[in-house]
Design a protein around this motif. Structure first.
Motif, PDB file in Angstrom:
ATOM      1  N   THR A  13       9.899  23.170  33.139  1.00 37.62           N
ATOM      2  CA  THR A  13      11.295  22.780  32.963  1.00 37.62           C
ATOM      3  C   THR A  13      11.420  21.342  32.477  1.00 37.62           C
ATOM      4  OG1 THR A  13      11.928  24.291  34.714  1.00 37.62           O
ATOM      5  CG2 THR A  13      13.522  22.608  34.120  1.00 37.62           C
ATOM      6  N   TYR A  14      10.622  20.447  33.009  1.00 38.05           N
ATOM      7  CA  TYR A  14      10.718  19.037  32.667  1.00 38.05           C
ATOM      8  C   TYR A  14       9.461  18.576  31.953  1.00 38.05           C
ATOM      9  CZ  TYR A  14      14.700  19.200  35.729  1.00 38.05           C
ATOM     10  OH  TYR A  14      15.889  19.528  36.297  1.00 38.05           O
ATOM     11  N   SER A  15       9.380  18.922  30.712  1.00 41.20           N
ATOM     12  CA  SER A  15       8.223  18.585  29.896  1.00 41.20           C
ATOM     13  C   SER A  15       8.277  17.122  29.480  1.00 41.20           C
ATOM     14  CB  SER A  15       8.222  19.482  28.656  1.00 41.20           C
ATOM     15  OG  SER A  15       7.327  19.002  27.702  1.00 41.20           O
ATOM     16  N   LYS A  16       7.123  16.497  29.383  1.00 44.76           N
ATOM     17  CA  LYS A  16       7.061  15.127  28.868  1.00 44.76           C
ATOM     18  C   LYS A  16       7.527  15.084  27.420  1.00 44.76           C
ATOM     19  CE  LYS A  16       3.527  12.975  31.710  1.00 44.76           C
ATOM     20  NZ  LYS A  16       2.221  12.346  31.727  1.00 44.76           N
ATOM     21  N   ALA A  17       7.455  16.217  26.729  1.00 42.80           N
ATOM     22  CA  ALA A  17       7.873  16.279  25.331  1.00 42.80           C
ATOM     23  C   ALA A  17       9.390  16.266  25.189  1.00 42.80           C
ATOM     24  CB  ALA A  17       7.291  17.525  24.669  1.00 42.80           C
ATOM     25  N   ASP A  18      10.124  16.516  26.282  1.00 37.42           N
ATOM     26  CA  ASP A  18      11.579  16.448  26.210  1.00 37.42           C
ATOM     27  C   ASP A  18      11.995  15.051  25.784  1.00 37.42           C
ATOM     28  OD1 ASP A  18      11.855  19.038  27.185  1.00 37.42           O
ATOM     29  OD2 ASP A  18      12.189  18.388  29.257  1.00 37.42           O
ATOM     30  N   ILE A  19      13.085  14.996  25.034  1.00 42.71           N
ATOM     31  CA  ILE A  19      13.670  13.685  24.772  1.00 42.71           C
ATOM     32  C   ILE A  19      14.991  13.617  25.531  1.00 42.71           C
ATOM     33  CG2 ILE A  19      12.518  13.166  22.598  1.00 42.71           C
ATOM     34  CD1 ILE A  19      15.001  14.053  21.134  1.00 42.71           C
ATOM     35  N   GLU A  64      10.267  12.270  17.611  1.00 43.83           N
ATOM     36  CA  GLU A  64      11.460  12.289  18.442  1.00 43.83           C
ATOM     37  C   GLU A  64      12.723  12.398  17.581  1.00 43.83           C
ATOM     38  OE1 GLU A  64       8.196  10.352  20.662  1.00 43.83           O
ATOM     39  OE2 GLU A  64       9.092   9.905  18.720  1.00 43.83           O
ATOM     40  N   ARG A  65      12.742  11.684  16.480  1.00 42.45           N
ATOM     41  CA  ARG A  65      13.919  11.758  15.606  1.00 42.45           C
ATOM     42  C   ARG A  65      14.028  13.139  14.962  1.00 42.45           C
ATOM     43  NH1 ARG A  65      16.173   7.548  11.121  1.00 42.45           N
ATOM     44  NH2 ARG A  65      17.683   8.945  10.162  1.00 42.45           N
ATOM     45  N   LYS A  66      12.915  13.670  14.510  1.00 44.73           N
ATOM     46  CA  LYS A  66      12.941  15.008  13.908  1.00 44.73           C
ATOM     47  C   LYS A  66      13.473  16.031  14.904  1.00 44.73           C
ATOM     48  CE  LYS A  66       9.176  13.906  10.800  1.00 44.73           C
ATOM     49  NZ  LYS A  66       7.747  13.988  10.549  1.00 44.73           N
ATOM     50  N   SER A  67      13.020  15.951  16.134  1.00 49.13           N
ATOM     51  CA  SER A  67      13.483  16.856  17.179  1.00 49.13           C
ATOM     52  C   SER A  67      14.975  16.649  17.449  1.00 49.13           C
ATOM     53  CB  SER A  67      12.672  16.629  18.451  1.00 49.13           C
ATOM     54  OG  SER A  67      13.109  17.472  19.467  1.00 49.13           O
ATOM     55  N   PHE A  68      15.396  15.397  17.540  1.00 49.28           N
ATOM     56  CA  PHE A  68      16.806  15.065  17.774  1.00 49.28           C
ATOM     57  C   PHE A  68      17.680  15.637  16.661  1.00 49.28           C
ATOM     58  CE2 PHE A  68      20.348  12.160  16.898  1.00 49.28           C
ATOM     59  CZ  PHE A  68      21.035  12.237  18.095  1.00 49.28           C
ATOM     60  N   GLU A  69      17.270  15.448  15.433  1.00 49.05           N
ATOM     61  CA  GLU A  69      18.085  15.902  14.303  1.00 49.05           C
ATOM     62  C   GLU A  69      18.218  17.421  14.261  1.00 49.05           C
ATOM     63  OE1 GLU A  69      17.341  12.132  11.297  1.00 49.05           O
ATOM     64  OE2 GLU A  69      16.152  13.948  11.006  1.00 49.05           O
ATOM     65  N   THR A  70      17.133  18.125  14.555  1.00 52.09           N
ATOM     66  CA  THR A  70      17.218  19.583  14.487  1.00 52.09           C
ATOM     67  C   THR A  70      17.878  20.186  15.721  1.00 52.09           C
ATOM     68  OG1 THR A  70      14.949  19.824  15.314  1.00 52.09           O
ATOM     69  CG2 THR A  70      15.249  19.859  12.935  1.00 52.09           C
ATOM     70  N   LYS A  71      17.648  19.619  16.897  1.00 52.44           N
ATOM     71  CA  LYS A  71      18.170  20.213  18.133  1.00 52.44           C
ATOM     72  C   LYS A  71      19.564  19.734  18.523  1.00 52.44           C
ATOM     73  CE  LYS A  71      13.778  21.408  20.302  1.00 52.44           C
ATOM     74  NZ  LYS A  71      13.061  21.685  19.128  1.00 52.44           N
ATOM     75  N   VAL A  72      19.902  18.498  18.202  1.00 53.88           N
ATOM     76  CA  VAL A  72      21.208  17.961  18.588  1.00 53.88           C
ATOM     77  C   VAL A  72      22.164  17.940  17.386  1.00 53.88           C
ATOM     78  CG1 VAL A  72      22.454  15.981  19.535  1.00 53.88           C
ATOM     79  CG2 VAL A  72      20.217  16.601  20.457  1.00 53.88           C
ATOM     80  N   LEU A  73      21.719  17.338  16.295  1.00 49.35           N
ATOM     81  CA  LEU A  73      22.580  17.279  15.113  1.00 49.35           C
ATOM     82  C   LEU A  73      22.622  18.624  14.386  1.00 49.35           C
ATOM     83  CD1 LEU A  73      21.646  13.781  13.640  1.00 49.35           C
ATOM     84  CD2 LEU A  73      23.361  14.360  15.362  1.00 49.35           C
ATOM     85  N   LYS A  74      21.598  19.436  14.612  1.00 48.45           N
ATOM     86  CA  LYS A  74      21.472  20.751  13.978  1.00 48.45           C
ATOM     87  C   LYS A  74      21.481  20.618  12.454  1.00 48.45           C
ATOM     88  CE  LYS A  74      22.921  23.381  17.919  1.00 48.45           C
ATOM     89  NZ  LYS A  74      21.763  23.100  18.666  1.00 48.45           N
ATOM     90  N   LEU A 130      21.862  10.567  29.899  1.00 47.32           N
ATOM     91  CA  LEU A 130      23.069  11.355  29.673  1.00 47.32           C
ATOM     92  C   LEU A 130      22.810  12.850  29.547  1.00 47.32           C
ATOM     93  CD1 LEU A 130      24.818   8.964  27.147  1.00 47.32           C
ATOM     94  CD2 LEU A 130      25.167   9.118  29.616  1.00 47.32           C
ATOM     95  N   THR A 131      21.720  13.232  28.915  1.00 47.67           N
ATOM     96  CA  THR A 131      21.379  14.646  28.769  1.00 47.67           C
ATOM     97  C   THR A 131      19.942  14.780  28.310  1.00 47.67           C
ATOM     98  OG1 THR A 131      22.171  16.770  27.913  1.00 47.67           O
ATOM     99  CG2 THR A 131      22.122  14.972  26.362  1.00 47.67           C
ATOM    100  N   ILE A 132      19.396  15.971  28.504  1.00 44.91           N
ATOM    101  CA  ILE A 132      18.015  16.282  28.118  1.00 44.91           C
ATOM    102  C   ILE A 132      18.042  17.165  26.880  1.00 44.91           C
ATOM    103  CG2 ILE A 132      15.862  17.420  28.815  1.00 44.91           C
ATOM    104  CD1 ILE A 132      16.747  16.893  31.742  1.00 44.91           C
ATOM    105  N   VAL A 133      17.212  16.842  25.907  1.00 45.73           N
ATOM    106  CA  VAL A 133      17.040  17.689  24.725  1.00 45.73           C
ATOM    107  C   VAL A 133      15.697  18.386  24.908  1.00 45.73           C
ATOM    108  CG1 VAL A 133      16.846  17.757  22.220  1.00 45.73           C
ATOM    109  CG2 VAL A 133      18.334  16.050  23.322  1.00 45.73           C
ATOM    110  N   ARG A 134      15.740  19.677  25.128  1.00 46.82           N
ATOM    111  CA  ARG A 134      14.518  20.446  25.403  1.00 46.82           C
ATOM    112  C   ARG A 134      13.679  20.649  24.147  1.00 46.82           C
ATOM    113  NH1 ARG A 134      14.383  19.951  30.540  1.00 46.82           N
ATOM    114  NH2 ARG A 134      16.085  20.841  31.659  1.00 46.82           N
ATOM    115  N   GLU A 135      12.389  20.521  24.331  1.00 53.41           N
ATOM    116  CA  GLU A 135      11.442  20.798  23.243  1.00 53.41           C
ATOM    117  C   GLU A 135      11.222  22.269  23.102  1.00 53.41           C
ATOM    118  OE1 GLU A 135       9.832  18.979  20.771  1.00 53.41           O
ATOM    119  OE2 GLU A 135      11.370  17.603  21.414  1.00 53.41           O
TER     120      GLU A 135
END
Length: 135
Positions: A13-19, A64-74, A130-135
């Motif tokens: 549930t709480y992976s180190k890869a989470d941002i 981290e940015r690539k993950s943020f852009e695809t998972k949060v900004l979509k 504020l929130t977790i972005v799951r990998e």
């Protein structure tokens, strides 16, 4: 056996890869939805509860940015590039880009209204998570 199962569940549930979406202690919210994060980072919303919000991005090449852009900004990098070219002509600038996780931490800690994202293992107690972005 139950304890072992719980430990495995927590690890998954709480992976180190989470941002984690983090903010300066002065940030007016304690939790945030991805849709509001998206509006802030696309510069469609510049204030939260009358406080100016200052978003920061890691470098384009960071995972981290690539993950943020695809998972949060979509959005993929090519779509974001087009978005910012169009927005530039309307007087809207992208979030400031920082060159390292260390720099991101310093901006978050020292700038009122700052918001960004960091790997879980880089979070300090002086930041709002504020929130977790799951990998």
């Amino acid at each position: 056996m139950k304890k072992f199962t719980l430990v495995i569940f927590l690890i998954l549930t709480y992976s180190k890869a989470d941002i984690i979406i983090v903010a300066n202690e002065s940030f007016p919210l304690d939790r945030i939805e991805n849709e509001l994060v998206k509006k802030i980072f696309l510069r469609q919303q510049k204030f939260v509860d009358s406080q100016k919000v200052v978003p920061f991005n890691l470098s384009v090449s960071s995972n981290e940015r690539k993950s943020f852009e695809t998972k949060v900004l979509k959005m993929e990098q090519s779509s974001l590039k087009s978005y910012w070219i169009e927005s530039h002509y309307n007087g809207v600038r992208p979030p400031k880009q920082v060159n390292s996780i260390t720099a991101m931490k310093q901006y978050i800690l020292n700038i009122k209204g700052a918001i960004g994202y960091l790997p879980r293992d880089q979070i300090t107690t002086k930041m709002k998570q504020l929130t977790i972005v799951r990998e």
